[in-house]
Design a protein around this motif. Sequence first.
Motif, PDB file in Angstrom:
ATOM      1  N   LEU A 339      38.303  32.265  35.616  1.00  0.00           N
ATOM      2  CA  LEU A 339      38.475  33.626  35.149  1.00  0.00           C
ATOM      3  C   LEU A 339      37.544  33.934  33.969  1.00  0.00           C
ATOM      4  O   LEU A 339      37.502  33.187  32.990  1.00  0.00           O
ATOM      5  N   GLN A 340      36.813  35.054  34.083  1.00  0.00           N
ATOM      6  CA  GLN A 340      35.885  35.464  33.025  1.00  0.00           C
ATOM      7  C   GLN A 340      36.268  36.793  32.382  1.00  0.00           C
ATOM      8  O   GLN A 340      36.030  36.988  31.189  1.00  0.00           O
ATOM      9  N   ARG A 341      36.859  37.697  33.161  1.00  0.00           N
ATOM     10  CA  ARG A 341      37.272  39.000  32.630  1.00  0.00           C
ATOM     11  C   ARG A 341      38.716  39.260  33.027  1.00  0.00           C
ATOM     12  O   ARG A 341      39.069  39.175  34.203  1.00  0.00           O
ATOM     13  N   LYS A 363      46.223  29.493  27.886  1.00  0.00           N
ATOM     14  CA  LYS A 363      45.889  28.084  27.688  1.00  0.00           C
ATOM     15  C   LYS A 363      45.364  27.449  28.967  1.00  0.00           C
ATOM     16  O   LYS A 363      44.488  26.580  28.932  1.00  0.00           O
ATOM     17  N   ALA A 364      45.887  27.894  30.114  1.00  0.00           N
ATOM     18  CA  ALA A 364      45.468  27.317  31.387  1.00  0.00           C
ATOM     19  C   ALA A 364      44.194  27.952  31.932  1.00  0.00           C
ATOM     20  O   ALA A 364      43.405  27.283  32.608  1.00  0.00           O
ATOM     21  N   CYS A 365      43.979  29.240  31.644  1.00  0.00           N
ATOM     22  CA  CYS A 365      42.899  29.974  32.316  1.00  0.00           C
ATOM     23  C   CYS A 365      41.903  30.640  31.373  1.00  0.00           C
ATOM     24  O   CYS A 365      41.015  31.368  31.834  1.00  0.00           O
ATOM     25  N   GLY A 366      42.013  30.427  30.084  1.00  0.00           N
ATOM     26  CA  GLY A 366      41.190  31.178  29.156  1.00  0.00           C
ATOM     27  C   GLY A 366      39.912  30.511  28.699  1.00  0.00           C
ATOM     28  O   GLY A 366      39.179  31.080  27.885  1.00  0.00           O
ATOM     29  N   MET A 370      35.399  35.778  28.907  1.00  0.00           N
ATOM     30  CA  MET A 370      34.398  36.482  28.111  1.00  0.00           C
ATOM     31  C   MET A 370      34.889  37.862  27.687  1.00  0.00           C
ATOM     32  O   MET A 370      34.407  38.417  26.707  1.00  0.00           O
ATOM     33  N   CYS A 371      35.850  38.426  28.439  1.00  0.00           N
ATOM     34  CA  CYS A 371      36.372  39.757  28.159  1.00  0.00           C
ATOM     35  C   CYS A 371      37.885  39.735  28.303  1.00  0.00           C
ATOM     36  O   CYS A 371      38.411  39.266  29.313  1.00  0.00           O
ATOM     37  N   LEU A 372      38.595  40.268  27.300  1.00  0.00           N
ATOM     38  CA  LEU A 372      40.057  40.295  27.318  1.00  0.00           C
ATOM     39  C   LEU A 372      40.521  41.666  26.832  1.00  0.00           C
ATOM     40  O   LEU A 372      40.351  42.023  25.663  1.00  0.00           O
ATOM     41  N   GLU A 373      41.101  42.439  27.756  1.00  0.00           N
ATOM     42  CA  GLU A 373      41.605  43.778  27.447  1.00  0.00           C
ATOM     43  C   GLU A 373      43.116  43.710  27.283  1.00  0.00           C
ATOM     44  O   GLU A 373      43.838  43.384  28.218  1.00  0.00           O
ATOM     45  N   LEU A 374      43.607  44.045  26.074  1.00  0.00           N
ATOM     46  CA  LEU A 374      45.034  43.944  25.761  1.00  0.00           C
ATOM     47  C   LEU A 374      45.542  45.231  25.116  1.00  0.00           C
ATOM     48  O   LEU A 374      46.413  45.195  24.245  1.00  0.00           O
ATOM     49  N   SER A 389      42.253  32.568  19.905  1.00  0.00           N
ATOM     50  CA  SER A 389      41.167  32.060  19.062  1.00  0.00           C
ATOM     51  C   SER A 389      40.890  30.582  19.301  1.00  0.00           C
ATOM     52  O   SER A 389      39.750  30.131  19.159  1.00  0.00           O
ATOM     53  N   GLN A 390      41.904  29.817  19.690  1.00  0.00           N
ATOM     54  CA  GLN A 390      41.736  28.380  19.907  1.00  0.00           C
ATOM     55  C   GLN A 390      41.298  28.044  21.322  1.00  0.00           C
ATOM     56  O   GLN A 390      40.670  26.998  21.549  1.00  0.00           O
ATOM     57  N   THR A 391      41.614  28.918  22.290  1.00  0.00           N
ATOM     58  CA  THR A 391      41.430  28.581  23.700  1.00  0.00           C
ATOM     59  C   THR A 391      40.222  29.257  24.322  1.00  0.00           C
ATOM     60  O   THR A 391      39.729  28.788  25.351  1.00  0.00           O
ATOM     61  N   CYS A 392      39.741  30.334  23.732  1.00  0.00           N
ATOM     62  CA  CYS A 392      38.696  31.138  24.373  1.00  0.00           C
ATOM     63  C   CYS A 392      37.404  31.104  23.560  1.00  0.00           C
ATOM     64  O   CYS A 392      37.031  32.116  22.922  1.00  0.00           O
ATOM     65  N   PRO A 393      36.676  29.993  23.589  1.00  0.00           N
ATOM     66  CA  PRO A 393      35.456  29.885  22.771  1.00  0.00           C
ATOM     67  C   PRO A 393      34.333  30.787  23.242  1.00  0.00           C
ATOM     68  O   PRO A 393      33.418  31.100  22.473  1.00  0.00           O
TER      69      PRO A 393
END
Length: 579
Positions: A339-341, A363-366, A370-374, A389-393
């Motif tokens: 998963l990227q977006r 944690k499993a898929c992040g 590259m893009c996260l809409e919340l 911040s820890q999982t999505c470098p």
Amino acid sequence: MLTLLSMFYYICLRRRSRSGTRGEALTSRRAVESGQRAVLPVSVEVEQYAKEVLDFSSHYGSENSMSYTMWNLAGVPNVYPSSGDFTQAAVFRAYGKWWEQCASAPPPFRRTPKDFHSQDYIELGFEEPVYPTAVEVLETYYPGAIVQILACSHNHFSQNPPTDVRWEVLWSGEPTKMLTPQARQFSPSIKLISFPTNLLRLEVNSSLLDYYTELDAVILHGVKHRPLPALYKLHVIDINDVSDGEEELPDVGGGFRQGGDGKNQRTGNGYFDKLPYELIQLILSHLTLPDLCRLAQSCKLLHQHCCDPLQYTQLSLQPYWARLSDASLGHLQSRCTLLQRLNLSWTGNRGALTSTGFSSFIKACGHNLMCLELSCCHFLNEACLEVISQTCPELQELNLSSCDRLHSQAFTHISKITRLRRLVLYRTKIEQTAILSILTFCIELRHLNLGSCVMIEDYDVVASMLAARCRSLCSLDLWRCRNLTDRGLAELVTGCRMLEELDLGWCPTLQSNTGCFQHLARSLPYLRKLFLTANRTVCDSDIDELAANCPSLQHLDILGKHSSTSHDVFTYLVECKKI
């Protein structure tokens, strides 16, 4: 005589049973048959205005005012039947298609259903739960934006926590453009539902309008007794039905089998399994997510294709916000390893999705996100941002628009996402310490939205930090920032000369007589969009400088300028050919 009287009672029963329950109708019928006096159910229609505005995605107004805000939709009409631009109306933040054409707008997600038109929403609470019979929306300016009306089973004013929250669509349609901007009373034919409600949600799409749509009040009509047609429950396909189990799936990958006469007999899918793997993947890429999940349950061959992680590099769950839960994310987890977006905007409210379920999924898929809409995700807390911040470098885009219930301390974790290029913090409670920390470490920022962030104390300091650390900034939204001065603006435009979009709408501390707007025009040669909304000090010399120095300008908002002459119009027609 007794027979005629009985027939009369039967006729009355059949008519009144439309507004009573089956049990009430049968009780009354037995009373007639036994010669007793029947007490027939009487269902009186209740008419009520919204008691409270519970949630919304955006509004034109300020967080500290009532002018042009969504809170104006509570209570009786303030404007209707008058038409026009009134501060007492509810107005969303955007209109027209050009918002989606700006450099700061992200590309659309694949697999978005064609019938999903919603861009904004508002949720309204009413005093009494009723079975809806009609919904009236009083639109006072540029009507036609409403695309969906929904009802919720949860009583927001009840002391008991909800156990099973259901949303039902009462009406849906496509965005329209009326022939006239005049006021109207919008009352579409709605569907009967099987539960009482005192919570309505309006979803809008203003992309076809020439100006902001304005709403004045919403009236809910309903009865307290369930109408008879609502007893019949319609089947609804659930987004949770995406299980990966394949124990009972038929194996139709063989294509042919040999019969007793030695001849090949066609079975199952024929030649479909002979197609190249990549071609089948391309065909399936045109399906929406629910269709893809249903197809995965048809056979082992298609299950393999439908669960391929390459089908889930982009995932928009916003259209399914009403049915998304922790279980939904759990079922999708094994498919989203690439998963990227990810778009989870509007999801998870009222307990449907928890911070625990979200964190487990990230944690499993992040790892490749590259893009996260919340946007409007009210389940988010500080722990969620810490997990991100820890999982999505690799994260480059983060949208927390209208996450107004996030504690201010939570935003400090964003500074650890050092590769961010687009950050949307519209209507959040971020404070000055957190934003300065973000700007210190996230020096690759290209797009930043701080619109209506009322907790930031000194925007001059923020502008100075942007000029020093984010020199490649392409767009900046400072809508309704209350304390940016000409000094801060001068530092900003001197340091961030690559700016293409700048929103300074409703920034009252900027004054034209300081020369700040002329300095802006001379410093930003690539400027394409400039909002100076409601700044009454803008003068003709500012317009002249923009026309002379910003040839790429496409969007200019000077609404509220005291004097607008033919000189202004002529200058733009000659100099700004892209306007």
